[in-house]
Design a protein around this motif. Structure first.
Motif, PDB file in Angstrom:
ATOM      1  N   SER A 151       0.819  -1.212   0.000  1.00 47.82           N
ATOM      2  CA  SER A 151       0.000   0.000   0.000  1.00 47.82           C
ATOM      3  C   SER A 151       0.850   1.257   0.000  1.00 47.82           C
ATOM      4  O   SER A 151       0.561   2.212  -0.722  1.00 47.82           O
ATOM      5  N   GLN A 152       1.885   1.268   0.792  1.00 42.85           N
ATOM      6  CA  GLN A 152       2.723   2.458   0.857  1.00 42.85           C
ATOM      7  C   GLN A 152       3.393   2.749  -0.479  1.00 42.85           C
ATOM      8  O   GLN A 152       3.621   3.907  -0.821  1.00 42.85           O
ATOM      9  N   ALA A 153       3.676   1.712  -1.255  1.00 47.46           N
ATOM     10  CA  ALA A 153       4.263   1.914  -2.575  1.00 47.46           C
ATOM     11  C   ALA A 153       3.262   2.535  -3.549  1.00 47.46           C
ATOM     12  O   ALA A 153       3.660   3.180  -4.522  1.00 47.46           O
ATOM     13  N   GLN A 154       1.964   2.360  -3.299  1.00 47.00           N
ATOM     14  CA  GLN A 154       0.931   2.860  -4.206  1.00 47.00           C
ATOM     15  C   GLN A 154       0.433   4.253  -3.848  1.00 47.00           C
ATOM     16  O   GLN A 154       0.057   5.018  -4.728  1.00 47.00           O
ATOM     17  N   LEU A 155       0.416   4.577  -2.569  1.00 47.07           N
ATOM     18  CA  LEU A 155      -0.212   5.818  -2.110  1.00 47.07           C
ATOM     19  C   LEU A 155       0.752   6.991  -2.051  1.00 47.07           C
ATOM     20  O   LEU A 155       1.853   6.874  -1.525  1.00 47.07           O
ATOM     21  N   VAL A 156       0.324   8.115  -2.584  1.00 43.23           N
ATOM     22  CA  VAL A 156       1.026   9.374  -2.399  1.00 43.23           C
ATOM     23  C   VAL A 156       0.528  10.004  -1.105  1.00 43.23           C
ATOM     24  O   VAL A 156       1.292  10.482  -0.285  1.00 43.23           O
ATOM     25  N   ASP A 157      -0.821   9.949  -0.934  1.00 42.26           N
ATOM     26  CA  ASP A 157      -1.450  10.565   0.234  1.00 42.26           C
ATOM     27  C   ASP A 157      -2.857   9.991   0.377  1.00 42.26           C
ATOM     28  O   ASP A 157      -3.418   9.457  -0.573  1.00 42.26           O
ATOM     29  N   HIS A 158      -3.397  10.095   1.574  1.00 35.16           N
ATOM     30  CA  HIS A 158      -4.790   9.721   1.814  1.00 35.16           C
ATOM     31  C   HIS A 158      -5.321  10.535   2.975  1.00 35.16           C
ATOM     32  O   HIS A 158      -4.589  10.903   3.884  1.00 35.16           O
ATOM     33  N   GLY A 159      -6.599  10.823   2.901  1.00 32.37           N
ATOM     34  CA  GLY A 159      -7.261  11.524   3.991  1.00 32.37           C
ATOM     35  C   GLY A 159      -7.828  10.525   4.986  1.00 32.37           C
ATOM     36  O   GLY A 159      -7.791   9.315   4.765  1.00 32.37           O
ATOM     37  N   ARG A 160      -8.341  11.035   6.079  1.00 34.84           N
ATOM     38  CA  ARG A 160      -9.000  10.168   7.058  1.00 34.84           C
ATOM     39  C   ARG A 160     -10.323   9.694   6.459  1.00 34.84           C
ATOM     40  O   ARG A 160     -11.148  10.508   6.033  1.00 34.84           O
ATOM     41  N   PRO A 161     -10.544   8.390   6.405  1.00 32.33           N
ATOM     42  CA  PRO A 161     -11.797   7.885   5.854  1.00 32.33           C
ATOM     43  C   PRO A 161     -12.997   8.366   6.675  1.00 32.33           C
ATOM     44  O   PRO A 161     -12.955   8.378   7.901  1.00 32.33           O
ATOM     45  N   LEU A 162     -14.044   8.769   5.986  1.00 36.38           N
ATOM     46  CA  LEU A 162     -15.264   9.268   6.624  1.00 36.38           C
ATOM     47  C   LEU A 162     -16.322   8.177   6.666  1.00 36.38           C
ATOM     48  O   LEU A 162     -16.551   7.489   5.672  1.00 36.38           O
ATOM     49  N   VAL A 163     -16.966   8.035   7.813  1.00 42.58           N
ATOM     50  CA  VAL A 163     -18.093   7.115   7.946  1.00 42.58           C
ATOM     51  C   VAL A 163     -19.353   7.948   7.780  1.00 42.58           C
ATOM     52  O   VAL A 163     -19.603   8.879   8.551  1.00 42.58           O
ATOM     53  N   LEU A 164     -20.133   7.620   6.747  1.00 42.58           N
ATOM     54  CA  LEU A 164     -21.309   8.405   6.385  1.00 42.58           C
ATOM     55  C   LEU A 164     -22.572   7.568   6.511  1.00 42.58           C
ATOM     56  O   LEU A 164     -22.620   6.439   6.012  1.00 42.58           O
ATOM     57  N   ASP A 165     -23.580   8.111   7.160  1.00 38.81           N
ATOM     58  CA  ASP A 165     -24.895   7.473   7.181  1.00 38.81           C
ATOM     59  C   ASP A 165     -25.627   7.896   5.920  1.00 38.81           C
ATOM     60  O   ASP A 165     -25.851   9.093   5.705  1.00 38.81           O
ATOM     61  N   VAL A 166     -25.985   6.951   5.089  1.00 39.14           N
ATOM     62  CA  VAL A 166     -26.713   7.247   3.861  1.00 39.14           C
ATOM     63  C   VAL A 166     -28.180   7.485   4.241  1.00 39.14           C
ATOM     64  O   VAL A 166     -28.836   6.613   4.776  1.00 39.14           O
ATOM     65  N   VAL A 167     -28.657   8.695   3.967  1.00 36.17           N
ATOM     66  CA  VAL A 167     -30.026   9.059   4.362  1.00 36.17           C
ATOM     67  C   VAL A 167     -30.991   9.086   3.182  1.00 36.17           C
ATOM     68  O   VAL A 167     -32.202   9.091   3.375  1.00 36.17           O
TER      69      VAL A 167
END
Length: 96
Positions: A75-91
């Motif tokens: 994974s580290q070889a593939q990623l330049v950057d990533h944000g914190r994953p968001l948990v979303l309630d689909v309404v």
């Protein structure tokens, strides 16, 4: 339904996608019901992933497991950057 929204910037989409596909069983075993992958039209190295779960608890547990995946050399070889994953309630959801 709950969605875990992930925002990554990758070095190369095709290589990232091959690495993503290696974790198919991992996702299935941890409650992912479906997923969508989108790329930013202006920056195709930016990849947005939405993983759908039955409930927030399962999505939160997966988010914790995701941190372990991101720590792997693959994974580290593939990623330049990533944000914190968001948990979303689909309404609301509608297909036309």
């Amino acid at each position: 339904m709950t969605t875990l929204h992930i925002d990554n910037t990758v070095h190369d989409y095709d290589s990232w996608r091959a690495a993503f596909d290696r974790y198919e069983r991992f996702r299935e075993e941890r409650g992912v019901r479906s997923y969508r992958i989108a790329r930013d039209a202006e920056d195709p190295r930016r990849v947005l992933v939405d993983l759908d779960f039955d409930d927030a608890a399962t999505a939160l547990a997966f988010r914790e497991a995701l941190q372990k995946i991101w720590a792997t050399p693959l994974s580290q070889a593939q990623l330049v950057d990533h944000g914190r994953p968001l948990v979303l309630d689909v309404v609301a959801r509608r297909t036309l």
